[in-house]
Design an enzyme around this catalytic site. Structure first.
Site, short mmCIF file in Angstrom:
data_model
loop_
_atom_site.label_atom_id
_atom_site.label_comp_id
_atom_site.label_asym_id
_atom_site.label_seq_id
_atom_site.Cartn_x
_atom_site.Cartn_y
_atom_site.Cartn_z
N LYS A 1 0.84 -1.22 0.00
CA LYS A 1 0.00 0.00 0.00
C LYS A 1 0.87 1.26 0.00
O LYS A 1 0.44 2.32 -0.49
CB LYS A 1 -1.00 -0.01 1.16
N THR B 1 -3.76 5.67 3.53
CA THR B 1 -2.55 6.36 3.09
C THR B 1 -2.72 7.04 1.72
O THR B 1 -1.97 7.96 1.40
CB THR B 1 -1.33 5.42 3.08
O1 LIG Z 1 1.55 3.09 7.54
C1 LIG Z 1 1.08 4.14 7.86
C2 LIG Z 1 -0.32 4.29 8.25
O2 LIG Z 1 -0.96 3.08 8.40
C3 LIG Z 1 1.93 5.34 7.84
O3 LIG Z 1 2.04 5.75 6.54
P1 LIG Z 1 3.29 6.60 6.06
O4 LIG Z 1 4.53 5.77 6.33
O5 LIG Z 1 3.05 6.84 4.63
O6 LIG Z 1 3.31 7.87 6.86
#
Ligand SMILES: O=C(CO)COP(=O)(O)O
Ligand SMILES: NC(=O)C1=CN([C@@H]2O[C@H](COP(=O)(O)OP(=O)(O)OC[C@H]3O[C@@H](n4cnc5c(N)ncnc54)[C@H](O)[C@@H]3O)[C@@H](O)[C@H]2O)C=CC1
Length: 313
Positions: free
Chosen positions: A178, A235
């Site tokens: 993701k 995200t």
């Molecule tokens: O995994 C995350 C939220 O579930 C954090 O996302 P980021 O690493 O893109 O900040």
């Protein structure tokens, strides 16, 4: 069983705060000069139940260790400290695929600590939300059911609700993949391609995630759960995500702070190498890998994705 968290970045610190609702927790970091307020979580003071230490030997006295290091740092850390980690319950929280081994964290752990009980904790959860005590639901994946149940009890709190699954591969790949799609969604928004294009990227990105993960043995329903679709939705739609913001910067042609952890960039390269090896079609991941290394322009990536041969959905 006593709990320690290894890695005192944003997520390790947030987990320590949350889990300390259940009892004392040790938080280990290589740099803990910040004291009781981690600058990665500004305005949040650690509760008294959290002991912060730079002594890894002391921290690894705990029976359950949550590994909250970035995915690309995990392999070297495990090899360097293997003697302290054997026979433990090791819970990975890293969301990435190792670029040199082309495997997820659970395989890295199994190779270095064959006698450890291995689990993965993942799902839609910004560190700042967890640290503030906002309600959050996560997936706890562990192939051993008794350990899974024990960990679920140990790590759930009234505001942190864990669901169990035996599908470790599906859970960790959902979390890793993701991040790649979140970069693509950020590019779309940064470049001004619009919300309709973002919905297309999320949906076709989910198809790519499912294609690779199921090929590697994941259950499709795991991908449709918190650790896959849940985290993908979060995200790809929030500027709290570092992966999304990195993509936005690429889309706008702006610089991005290289010190920020952006797991999706290395993971896109790993996924592309893995897909080539396995003969799978992963065009969005391939474009993210190129874009994040400066190997393609946003215009080229968009044209490439839009003009591929037409096919069934
Ligand atoms: O995994 C995350 C939220 O579930 C954090 O996302 P980021 O690493 O893109 O900040
Ligand atoms: N921040 C978030 O909202 C969430 C993060 N995650 C995942 O958690 C993992 C960690 O991310 P964050 O804590 O956010 O990153 P971060 O950038 O805030 O912190 C990373 C920490 O790891 C430490 N570190 C790096 N290499 C190390 C090494 N070799 N030895 C010891 N320590 C080392 C750094 O010093 C830093 O404290 C990532 O895989 C991320 O995807 C998962 C869910 C949410």
């Amino acid at each position: 069983m006593s709990v320690a968290i290894l890695g005192a970045g944003a997520f390790g610190t947030a987990l320590a705060i949350a889990i300390s609702a259940n009892g004392p927790v040790t938080l280990w970091g290589r740099d803990i000069s910040w004291g009781r307020e981690n600058p990665r979580l500004p305005g949040i003071t650690l509760p008294d139940q959290v002991t912060v230490t730079a002594d890894l030997q002391a921290a690894t006295q705990a029976g359950t260790l949550l590994l909250a290091l970035p995915a690309q740092a995990l392999g070297a850390f495990l090899s360097e400290h293997a003697d302290l980690l054997q026979d433990k319950w090791l819970v990975s929280t890293a969301k990435g695929i190792d670029l040199t081994r082309l495997t997820g964290p659970s395989t890295l752990i199994a190779e270095v600590c064959p006698k450890a009980t291995i689990a993965v904790l993942t799902g839609p959860s910004f560190a700042a939300d967890i640290a503030r005590g906002l309600p959050t639901a996560l997936t706890l994946a562990c192939a051993e059911d008794r350990a899974a149940q024990a960990l679920q009890q140990m790590l759930s709190t009234p505001v942190l609700r864990l669901y169990r699954t035996p599908d470790v591969t599906g859970a960790e790949l959902g979390g890793a993949l993701k991040n790649v799609i979140a970069i693509a969604a950020g590019v779309v928004i940064g470049a001004g391609f619009g919300d309709s294009a973002r919905a297309a990227i999320i949906t076709r990105g989910f198809a790519e995630m499912t294609r690779l993960a199921t090929h590697l043995g994941a259950r499709p329903e795991t991908l449709a759960g918190l650790s896959g679709l849940g985290d993908l939705t979060l995200t790809c739609t929030s500027v709290q995500s570092r992966n999304f913001r990195f993509g936005q910067a690429l889309g706008k042609g702006e610089d991005f702070d290289p010190a920020t952890t952006v797991e999706g960039a290395a993971t896109a390269r790993a996924v592309t190498a893995l897909a080539e090896k396995l003969g799978l079609d992963m065009p969005i991941a391939a474009m993210v890998a190129k874009l994040s290394q400066g190997g393609a322009s946003v215009e080229h990536a968009a044209e490439y994705l839009m003009t591929r041969p037409l096919k069934e959905e």
